[in-house]
Scaffold this motif. Sequence first.
Motif, PDB file in Angstrom:
ATOM      1  N   ALA A 185       0.793  -1.106  -0.088  1.00  0.00           N
ATOM      2  CA  ALA A 185      -0.019  -0.182  -0.114  1.00  0.00           C
ATOM      3  C   ALA A 185       0.869   1.337  -0.113  1.00  0.00           C
ATOM      4  N   ASN A 186       2.166   1.184   0.555  1.00  0.00           N
ATOM      5  CA  ASN A 186       2.945   2.532   0.696  1.00  0.00           C
ATOM      6  C   ASN A 186       4.104   2.241   0.107  1.00  0.00           C
ATOM      7  N   MET A 187       5.179   2.084   1.063  1.00  0.00           N
ATOM      8  CA  MET A 187       6.815   2.131   0.439  1.00  0.00           C
ATOM      9  C   MET A 187       6.812   0.790  -0.199  1.00  0.00           C
ATOM     10  N   GLY A 188       6.296  -0.309   0.008  1.00  0.00           N
ATOM     11  CA  GLY A 188       6.426  -1.574  -0.761  1.00  0.00           C
ATOM     12  C   GLY A 188       6.187  -1.328  -2.181  1.00  0.00           C
ATOM     13  N   PHE A 189       4.795  -0.696  -2.322  1.00  0.00           N
ATOM     14  CA  PHE A 189       4.407  -0.221  -3.624  1.00  0.00           C
ATOM     15  C   PHE A 189       5.612   0.539  -4.336  1.00  0.00           C
ATOM     16  N   ALA A 190       5.766   1.702  -3.648  1.00  0.00           N
ATOM     17  CA  ALA A 190       6.677   2.705  -4.254  1.00  0.00           C
ATOM     18  C   ALA A 190       8.041   2.184  -4.783  1.00  0.00           C
ATOM     19  N   ARG A 191       8.558   1.174  -3.835  1.00  0.00           N
ATOM     20  CA  ARG A 191       9.831   0.609  -4.028  1.00  0.00           C
ATOM     21  C   ARG A 191       9.853  -0.513  -5.510  1.00  0.00           C
ATOM     22  N   ALA A 192       8.425  -1.304  -5.391  1.00  0.00           N
ATOM     23  CA  ALA A 192       8.477  -2.111  -6.412  1.00  0.00           C
ATOM     24  C   ALA A 192       8.389  -1.716  -7.818  1.00  0.00           C
ATOM     25  N   THR A 193       7.800  -0.125  -7.769  1.00  0.00           N
ATOM     26  CA  THR A 193       7.699   0.268  -9.148  1.00  0.00           C
ATOM     27  C   THR A 193       8.691   1.625  -9.460  1.00  0.00           C
ATOM     28  N   ASN A 194       9.318   1.804  -8.259  1.00  0.00           N
ATOM     29  CA  ASN A 194      10.173   3.112  -8.431  1.00  0.00           C
ATOM     30  C   ASN A 194       9.741   4.517  -8.461  1.00  0.00           C
ATOM     31  N   THR A 195       8.450   4.547  -7.701  1.00  0.00           N
ATOM     32  CA  THR A 195       7.607   5.831  -7.863  1.00  0.00           C
ATOM     33  C   THR A 195       8.124   6.772  -6.858  1.00  0.00           C
ATOM     34  N   PRO A 196       8.276   7.928  -7.389  1.00  0.00           N
ATOM     35  CA  PRO A 196       8.545   9.298  -6.396  1.00  0.00           C
ATOM     36  C   PRO A 196       7.548   9.427  -5.558  1.00  0.00           C
ATOM     37  N   VAL A 197       7.922   9.595  -4.241  1.00  0.00           N
ATOM     38  CA  VAL A 197       6.577   9.751  -3.286  1.00  0.00           C
ATOM     39  C   VAL A 197       7.073  11.403  -2.582  1.00  0.00           C
ATOM     40  N   VAL A 198       5.471  11.768  -2.510  1.00  0.00           N
ATOM     41  CA  VAL A 198       5.356  13.105  -1.677  1.00  0.00           C
ATOM     42  C   VAL A 198       4.717  12.626  -0.268  1.00  0.00           C
ATOM     43  N   VAL A 199       5.326  13.228   0.721  1.00  0.00           N
ATOM     44  CA  VAL A 199       4.377  13.039   2.063  1.00  0.00           C
ATOM     45  C   VAL A 199       3.554  14.122   2.539  1.00  0.00           C
ATOM     46  N   ILE A 200       2.428  13.645   2.933  1.00  0.00           N
ATOM     47  CA  ILE A 200       1.296  14.839   3.217  1.00  0.00           C
ATOM     48  C   ILE A 200       1.243  14.921   4.856  1.00  0.00           C
ATOM     49  N   GLY A 201       1.305  15.833   5.492  1.00  0.00           N
ATOM     50  CA  GLY A 201       0.914  16.103   6.983  1.00  0.00           C
ATOM     51  C   GLY A 201      -0.192  16.856   7.219  1.00  0.00           C
ATOM     52  N   ASP A 202      -0.884  16.710   8.308  1.00  0.00           N
ATOM     53  CA  ASP A 202      -2.163  17.648   8.453  1.00  0.00           C
ATOM     54  C   ASP A 202      -1.905  18.393   9.767  1.00  0.00           C
ATOM     55  N   ILE A 203      -1.826  19.830   9.539  1.00  0.00           N
ATOM     56  CA  ILE A 203      -1.518  20.610  10.669  1.00  0.00           C
ATOM     57  C   ILE A 203      -2.598  20.886  11.474  1.00  0.00           C
ATOM     58  N   ASP A 204      -3.787  20.527  11.031  1.00  0.00           N
ATOM     59  CA  ASP A 204      -5.126  20.912  11.774  1.00  0.00           C
ATOM     60  C   ASP A 204      -5.034  20.070  12.927  1.00  0.00           C
ATOM     61  N   ARG A 205      -4.691  18.730  12.890  1.00  0.00           N
ATOM     62  CA  ARG A 205      -4.610  18.007  14.060  1.00  0.00           C
ATOM     63  C   ARG A 205      -3.485  18.211  15.067  1.00  0.00           C
ATOM     64  N   GLY A 206      -2.623  19.054  14.626  1.00  0.00           N
ATOM     65  CA  GLY A 206      -1.429  19.489  15.460  1.00  0.00           C
ATOM     66  C   GLY A 206      -0.247  18.338  15.283  1.00  0.00           C
ATOM     67  N   GLY A 207       0.841  18.980  15.738  1.00  0.00           N
ATOM     68  CA  GLY A 207       1.949  17.819  16.012  1.00  0.00           C
ATOM     69  C   GLY A 207       2.633  17.701  14.459  1.00  0.00           C
ATOM     70  N   VAL A 208       2.465  18.440  13.450  1.00  0.00           N
ATOM     71  CA  VAL A 208       2.977  18.355  11.947  1.00  0.00           C
ATOM     72  C   VAL A 208       4.213  18.174  11.996  1.00  0.00           C
ATOM     73  N   ILE A 209       4.878  19.159  12.470  1.00  0.00           N
ATOM     74  CA  ILE A 209       6.532  18.912  12.366  1.00  0.00           C
ATOM     75  C   ILE A 209       6.858  17.673  12.829  1.00  0.00           C
ATOM     76  N   ALA A 210       6.448  17.169  14.069  1.00  0.00           N
ATOM     77  CA  ALA A 210       6.950  15.685  14.463  1.00  0.00           C
ATOM     78  C   ALA A 210       6.497  14.580  13.627  1.00  0.00           C
ATOM     79  N   ALA A 211       5.111  14.632  13.196  1.00  0.00           N
ATOM     80  CA  ALA A 211       4.805  13.874  12.354  1.00  0.00           C
ATOM     81  C   ALA A 211       5.589  13.619  11.001  1.00  0.00           C
ATOM     82  N   LEU A 212       5.911  14.672  10.302  1.00  0.00           N
ATOM     83  CA  LEU A 212       6.674  14.586   9.059  1.00  0.00           C
ATOM     84  C   LEU A 212       8.063  14.273   9.491  1.00  0.00           C
ATOM     85  N   VAL A 213       8.863  14.686  10.362  1.00  0.00           N
ATOM     86  CA  VAL A 213      10.312  14.448  10.875  1.00  0.00           C
ATOM     87  C   VAL A 213      10.419  13.151  11.362  1.00  0.00           C
TER      88      VAL A 213
END
Length: 480
Positions: free
Chosen positions: A143-171
């Motif tokens: 569903a995630n990195m397993g698929f990306a690795r299998a297909t060599n697909t570039p990834v963008v990661v999304i974080g939600d600032i509305d729920r709080g802690g988005v810096i910690a979530a992304l880092v």
Amino acid sequence: MFQGTGSSVGKSLLVAGLARALARRGLAVRPFKPQNMSNNAAVTAEGGEIGRAQALQARAAGVAPGIHMNPVLLKPQSETGAQVVVQGRVHATARAREYQAMKPSLMPFVLDSFARLRAEADIVLVEGAGSASEINLRQGDIANMGFARATNTPVVVIGDIDRGGVIAALVGTYAVLELEDAALVRGFIVNRMRGDPMLFAEGMAQIAARTGWAPLGLVPFFDGARRLPAEDAQDLAEQPRRDGAKCRVAVPVLPRISNFDDLDPLAAEPEMELILLRPGMALPGDVDLVLLPGSKASIADLQALRAEGWDTDILAHHRRGGRVLGLCGGYQMLGRTLSDPEGVEGAAGSVPGLGLLAVDTVLSGEKRLAEVHGTTLADGQPFTGYEMHIGRTTGPDTARPLLRLADGRADGAVSADGRVAGSYIHGFFADDAQRAAWLARLGAAAAPAPHDAAVEAALDGLAAHLEAHLDMGALLRLAR
């Protein structure tokens, strides 16, 4: 590929908006989600089913939804088990641990579907599932990195600032990823910003410095999202009280509610107040209609309804002269008995229904998946919709069907007093003429604007919103 720091960070909505934005630029766009988990499903032209979010994304891209846009769909039936749908058809039923062992055998189906979409598109927008940082599930991941690795697909990661802690979530996501996985991540997006975006400029810079990922946009909260179908039941928005409403409709939100986008056209009507009954709430005594929605496990949800005492409330509502409508699983609950002799949805057995319709349902046989159209027999109003159910319902009240399909089949049942009805058809409230007829029966008038036009306007608005707040050029340069 768009992955998230967690569930419900806005991946589905961003992919839909980008699909519309890129399609408006003249690109052939296809949405793709290797694995989805949702009981809100859509029927495709091939007679298969996919997640409702991918159907919306297909609509945004200007193409018909197809089974290869979501090759693996998990439809939860209990706290630990789900029906596994592969390339549109039921493949198995598995508990969580069993599914983990099954996943590697599903990767060939995922890669096959992805290859088919790549062959017909300029760009495929891939949506991940849950969180990219679930390293406990990394082995065998599709569903995630397993698929990306299998297909060599570039990834963008999304974080939600509305729920709080988005810096910690992304880092934190960056910190736990394997080196080979992290190498595929090219950038990040922070979603659902409220207030002055300049207040988070330093936050964007800190995330970029600590991860090495390119900041691709800080997206303000998009209010128009409420006009688009929700993917998960927990995302069902509470509806505002409308003091000037001409009618009130109550909907019990049951644990395994499915196809709840049936409610969206009603929620948008200004003369209707839609009340979502949550656990612990009582059915208001002044509602005009109780609507029992679809369910992935009708017997289990009927038991949940009884545990809340809603069965007593509904029967009292009917005695006072109120109307009741059941859709699919809700229709099955309205009958005299509901039987599952083969254990299709859980433990084998039979339970009494609410007894408001003189019908009996047996859950067996293959799932019926089809787009349909026809008319309501009471007034000849047209409808379009789809079937997505197992089981057969028979009994005296089926002699008074609710609908007549274009192929001549009758569907549903109406009680002798005319105040209780049920149908297996989903989606007919999205038909403007049909919805207007139902509102008229309840003493209200439908809004003049077509429902489809409102959805299209919301998608156009979302596309413009993302064009304004994302670095579209950088996103396109990342795509291969």
